[in-house]
Design an enzyme around this catalytic site. Structure first.
Site, PDB file in Angstrom:
ATOM      1  N   GLY A 185      -5.010  -4.824  -2.858  1.00  0.00           N
ATOM      2  CA  GLY A 185      -4.017  -4.592  -3.905  1.00  0.00           C
ATOM      3  C   GLY A 185      -3.467  -3.180  -3.854  1.00  0.00           C
TER       4      GLY A 185
ATOM      5  N   LYS B 263     -13.613  -5.520   9.493  1.00  0.00           N
ATOM      6  CA  LYS B 263     -14.208  -4.545   8.563  1.00  0.00           C
ATOM      7  C   LYS B 263     -15.691  -4.364   8.847  1.00  0.00           C
ATOM      8  CE  LYS B 263     -10.817  -5.885   5.071  1.00  0.00           C
ATOM      9  NZ  LYS B 263     -10.513  -6.821   3.996  1.00  0.00           N
TER      10      LYS B 263
ATOM     11  N   ASP C  77     -10.321 -10.884   9.621  1.00  0.00           N
ATOM     12  CA  ASP C  77     -10.095  -9.640   8.868  1.00  0.00           C
ATOM     13  C   ASP C  77     -11.436  -9.071   8.379  1.00  0.00           C
ATOM     14  OD1 ASP C  77      -8.252  -7.900   6.942  1.00  0.00           O
ATOM     15  OD2 ASP C  77      -9.798  -8.802   5.690  1.00  0.00           O
TER      16      ASP C  77
ATOM     17  N   LYS D 203      -7.229  -1.985   9.519  1.00  0.00           N
ATOM     18  CA  LYS D 203      -8.527  -2.391  10.090  1.00  0.00           C
ATOM     19  C   LYS D 203      -8.378  -3.065  11.447  1.00  0.00           C
ATOM     20  CE  LYS D 203      -7.154  -5.480   6.812  1.00  0.00           C
ATOM     21  NZ  LYS D 203      -6.757  -5.474   5.442  1.00  0.00           N
TER      22      LYS D 203
ATOM     23  N   ILE E  39     -13.032   0.431  -2.556  1.00  0.00           N
ATOM     24  CA  ILE E  39     -14.450   0.841  -2.577  1.00  0.00           C
ATOM     25  C   ILE E  39     -14.664   1.938  -1.527  1.00  0.00           C
ATOM     26  CG2 ILE E  39     -16.831   0.099  -2.267  1.00  0.00           C
ATOM     27  CD1 ILE E  39     -15.947  -2.762  -2.887  1.00  0.00           C
TER      28      ILE E  39
ATOM     29  N   VAL F 270       0.834  -1.215   0.000  1.00  0.00           N
ATOM     30  CA  VAL F 270       0.000   0.000   0.000  1.00  0.00           C
ATOM     31  C   VAL F 270       0.867   1.263   0.000  1.00  0.00           C
ATOM     32  CG1 VAL F 270      -1.923   1.175   1.114  1.00  0.00           C
ATOM     33  CG2 VAL F 270      -1.749  -1.311   1.285  1.00  0.00           C
TER      34      VAL F 270
HETATM   35  P1  NAP Z   1       3.101  -4.955   3.769  1.00  0.00           P
HETATM   36  O1  NAP Z   1       3.248  -5.104   2.300  1.00  0.00           O
HETATM   37  O2  NAP Z   1       3.415  -6.106   4.646  1.00  0.00           O
HETATM   38  O3  NAP Z   1       3.998  -3.700   4.211  1.00  0.00           O
HETATM   39  C1  NAP Z   1       4.145  -3.335   5.535  1.00  0.00           C
HETATM   40  C2  NAP Z   1       5.184  -2.242   5.599  1.00  0.00           C
HETATM   41  O4  NAP Z   1       5.309  -1.793   6.942  1.00  0.00           O
HETATM   42  C3  NAP Z   1       6.569  -2.706   5.153  1.00  0.00           C
HETATM   43  O5  NAP Z   1       7.158  -1.735   4.335  1.00  0.00           O
HETATM   44  C4  NAP Z   1       7.339  -2.845   6.461  1.00  0.00           C
HETATM   45  O6  NAP Z   1       8.714  -2.570   6.321  1.00  0.00           O
HETATM   46  C5  NAP Z   1       6.682  -1.760   7.272  1.00  0.00           C
HETATM   47  N1  NAP Z   1       6.813  -1.988   8.707  1.00  0.00           N
HETATM   48  C6  NAP Z   1       6.410  -3.042   9.416  1.00  0.00           C
HETATM   49  N2  NAP Z   1       6.763  -2.885  10.704  1.00  0.00           N
HETATM   50  C7  NAP Z   1       7.404  -1.721  10.793  1.00  0.00           C
HETATM   51  C8  NAP Z   1       8.036  -1.009  11.843  1.00  0.00           C
HETATM   52  N3  NAP Z   1       8.068  -1.510  13.077  1.00  0.00           N
HETATM   53  N4  NAP Z   1       8.598   0.168  11.566  1.00  0.00           N
HETATM   54  C9  NAP Z   1       8.584   0.685  10.325  1.00  0.00           C
HETATM   55  N5  NAP Z   1       8.014   0.056   9.288  1.00  0.00           N
HETATM   56  C10 NAP Z   1       7.439  -1.127   9.522  1.00  0.00           C
HETATM   57  O7  NAP Z   1       1.613  -4.480   4.152  1.00  0.00           O
HETATM   58  P2  NAP Z   1       0.531  -3.856   3.189  1.00  0.00           P
HETATM   59  O8  NAP Z   1      -0.113  -4.952   2.445  1.00  0.00           O
HETATM   60  O9  NAP Z   1       1.098  -2.704   2.464  1.00  0.00           O
HETATM   61  O10 NAP Z   1      -0.543  -3.368   4.287  1.00  0.00           O
HETATM   62  C11 NAP Z   1      -0.347  -2.194   5.022  1.00  0.00           C
HETATM   63  C12 NAP Z   1      -1.633  -1.912   5.811  1.00  0.00           C
HETATM   64  O11 NAP Z   1      -2.709  -1.772   4.884  1.00  0.00           O
HETATM   65  C13 NAP Z   1      -2.070  -3.015   6.769  1.00  0.00           C
HETATM   66  O12 NAP Z   1      -2.721  -2.453   7.873  1.00  0.00           O
HETATM   67  C14 NAP Z   1      -3.072  -3.810   5.936  1.00  0.00           C
HETATM   68  O13 NAP Z   1      -3.995  -4.532   6.715  1.00  0.00           O
HETATM   69  C15 NAP Z   1      -3.744  -2.700   5.189  1.00  0.00           C
HETATM   70  N6  NAP Z   1      -4.405  -3.083   3.956  1.00  0.00           N
HETATM   71  C16 NAP Z   1      -3.707  -3.747   3.006  1.00  0.00           C
HETATM   72  C17 NAP Z   1      -4.324  -4.077   1.820  1.00  0.00           C
HETATM   73  C18 NAP Z   1      -3.606  -4.790   0.722  1.00  0.00           C
HETATM   74  O14 NAP Z   1      -4.221  -5.063  -0.317  1.00  0.00           O
HETATM   75  N7  NAP Z   1      -2.325  -5.099   0.862  1.00  0.00           N
HETATM   76  C19 NAP Z   1      -5.672  -3.727   1.616  1.00  0.00           C
HETATM   77  C20 NAP Z   1      -6.350  -3.007   2.616  1.00  0.00           C
HETATM   78  C21 NAP Z   1      -5.696  -2.696   3.771  1.00  0.00           C
HETATM   79  P3  NAP Z   1       9.688  -3.519   5.413  1.00  0.00           P
HETATM   80  O15 NAP Z   1       9.163  -3.385   4.007  1.00  0.00           O
HETATM   81  O16 NAP Z   1      11.031  -2.918   5.546  1.00  0.00           O
HETATM   82  O17 NAP Z   1       9.538  -4.882   5.959  1.00  0.00           O
HETATM   83  N1  HSE Z   2      -6.495  -9.743   3.365  1.00  0.00           N
HETATM   84  C1  HSE Z   2      -7.411  -8.745   2.909  1.00  0.00           C
HETATM   85  C2  HSE Z   2      -8.319  -9.372   1.864  1.00  0.00           C
HETATM   86  C3  HSE Z   2      -6.643  -7.570   2.319  1.00  0.00           C
HETATM   87  O1  HSE Z   2      -8.021 -10.455   1.362  1.00  0.00           O
HETATM   88  O2  HSE Z   2      -9.358  -8.793   1.556  1.00  0.00           O
HETATM   89  C4  HSE Z   2      -7.515  -6.387   2.088  1.00  0.00           C
HETATM   90  O3  HSE Z   2      -8.040  -5.878   3.272  1.00  0.00           O
END
Ligand code: NAP
Ligand code: HSE
Length: 429
Positions: A304, A207, A203, A107, A138, A15
């Site tokens: 995504g 939501k 999860d 979330k 959305i 993200v």
């Molecule tokens: P991700 O790809 O796992 O990335 C997490 C990031 O946070 C990484 O860059 C990580 O650093 C960094 N991080 C973790 N612990 C840290 C710390 N202690 N200090 C500084 N940085 C730290 O996660 P993501 O998928 O982007 O998701 C991020 C958030 O968005 C989460 O709350 C997730 O639930 C939410 N979300 C994600 C999606 C999705 O589609 N991915 C959708 C909706 C909501 P490193 O890269 O150096 O490890």
């Molecule tokens: N794990 C979550 C999903 C990411 O599959 O919908 C988006 O919140």
């Protein structure tokens, strides 16, 4: 020209990188739309040296997200690390206490600490926004808090976890069992670091609890969500539901009844031809029902890089425009504690059981169900090479509680060879 709005972004994963890309690609457009230049002062992640496919040399760096929140050149703190507690919560609190708006996609943090954080934001007089936390791209939080503010909301439902929808639809299209498709989802990087969050319905439950708080003006009550994951849904369930014109979805539903707020997240049979039934892969759908508007259906990518970053940027732009909405659509101190109500709405059920193939076994099951007042609508026994007979029963509408005690009675008869699986069939609006 007004002063630029300077962001500090903690988390440079899927993200976070998406947000950087939007800001880099659309600077002029964002300025035209909000009246302010939106820039990034500094970023934070765990590993500074990691190749993220994006040039970070123009931004400051902080190893510690709390230090990022405190930087004097950061006006908005964007939390994209994840985790309900730990650094995400500490840095969010630090930013709010420093009088800085926060945008988050987290979330888990909001489902568990949303009330306290919203009160903290209000005490500081700054917004705390979380559009990206529910259903990815959305804009359902905006729809509920703004566009539908004139409605008493009666029900919010939908498919809110893309990974589960992917697994269920891939099981159907491939004919492969849950375990195989679970591994496929893992290989594709769809699963959360702790996959139970996805497949256990947690999860999606987070939501739903957030949507319910806005819809009903109540404090977030994640513990009040009746949760059932998809782990026990078998390929046979998917095929048999299909034979009857249904598809299985991890369906969330929050409704206000006279008894209180019902919240449930469970695998549910929905008509295959309905909009929910036709939802494929990682797509999400949110259905909102209001007394004035009727039913609104929102559908789109639930996860995504692009879709989730899009939602984050919607919040950032609102803050740039000076919009100051309470976190849950009304002052946090005015949100009432949710009065929990167990799901009592009667609905039809699909029951799968495995019976000893011996005289009278089916009759005993029918007797137990009949004595509990549960009426059978349809029943089918499938061909079986072994000693156990797979039997499928569809009931007429009955209370979920009555069914679960009747099934305990069925187990006590000793004619079933494994615990029956019961899934609700969606109650039409
Ligand atoms: P991700 O790809 O796992 O990335 C997490 C990031 O946070 C990484 O860059 C990580 O650093 C960094 N991080 C973790 N612990 C840290 C710390 N202690 N200090 C500084 N940085 C730290 O996660 P993501 O998928 O982007 O998701 C991020 C958030 O968005 C989460 O709350 C997730 O639930 C939410 N979300 C994600 C999606 C999705 O589609 N991915 C959708 C909706 C909501 P490193 O890269 O150096 O490890
Ligand atoms: N794990 C979550 C999903 C990411 O599959 O919908 C988006 O919140």
């Amino acid at each position: 020209m007004t002063t630029p709005l300077r962001l500090g972004i903690a988390g440079l994963g899927t993200v976070g990188v998406g947000v950087l890309r939007i800001i880099e690609a659309h600077g002029a457009m964002l300025t035209a739309r909000t009246g302010r230049a939106i820039s990034i002062s500094a970023v934070s992640a765990r590993s500074r040296g990691k190749d993220r496919g994006i040039d970070l040399s123009g931004y400051g760096w902080e190893d510690d997200p709390v230090a990022l929140a405190h930087r004097s050149d950061v006006d908005i703190f964007v939390e994209l690390m994840g985790g309900s507690d730990g650094p995400a919560k500490a840095a969010t609190e630090a930013a709010l206490d420093a009088g800085k708006p926060v945008v988050t996609a987290n979330k888990a943090m909001l489902a568990l600490h949303g009330q306290a954080l919203a009160e903290r934001a209000e005490a500081a007089g700054v917004p705390l926004r979380f559009e990206a936390a529910v259903a990815g791209g959305i804009p359902c939080i905006k729809a509920l808090t703004e566009g539908l503010a004139g409605n008493a909301i009666t029900r919010v439902s939908g498919v809110m976890n893309g990974t589960c929808n992917y697994i269920l639809t891939r099981m159907e299209s491939s004919g492969l069992p849950y375990a195989d498709i679970f591994e496929e989802a893992r290989a594709l990087g769809y699963l959360e670091a702790d996959p139970t969050l996805d497949v256990g319905g947690i999860d999606a439950g987070h939501k739903l609890a957030l949507l319910a708080a806005i819809a009903f003006g109540t404090q977030v009550d994640f513990d009040g969500v009746e949760l059932q994951g998809i782990e026990k849904v078998s390929i046979d369930d998917i095929r048999r539901a299909g034979d009857m014109g249904y598809r299985i979805k991890l369906l969330g539903e929050a409704r206000r009844t006279e008894a209180g707020i019902e919240q449930s997240m469970r695998p549910t049979l929905v008509p295959a031809a309905s909009p929910l039934g036709q939802l494929e892969g990682g797509t999400n759908m949110i259905v909102i029902e209001g007394d004035a508007v009727g039913q609104i259906v929102l559908r789109g990518a639930g996860a995504g890089e692009g879709p989730t970053a899009s939602a984050v940027m919607g919040d950032v732009c609102d803050i740039a425009r000076g919009l100051k909405l309470p976190t849950f659509g009304q002052p946090a101190t005015s949100l009432t504690a949710a009065q929990r109500a167990h799901a009592v709405t009667e609905c039809a059920h699909y029951i799968r059981m495995s019976l000893r193939d011996e005289p009278g076994a089916l009759a005993r099951v029918a007797t137990v169900l009949g004595e509990a007042g549960i009426s059978i609508d349809r029943m089918r026994q499938y061909d079986h090479p072994g000693a156990d007979a797979p039997v499928l029963i569809v009931t007429h509408p009955c209370a979920p509680g009555a069914l679960s005690s009747a099934l305990s009675g069925v187990v006590e008869t000793g004619v079933v060879t494994e615990d029956p699986v019961a899934l609700q069939i969606q109650v039409p609006s």
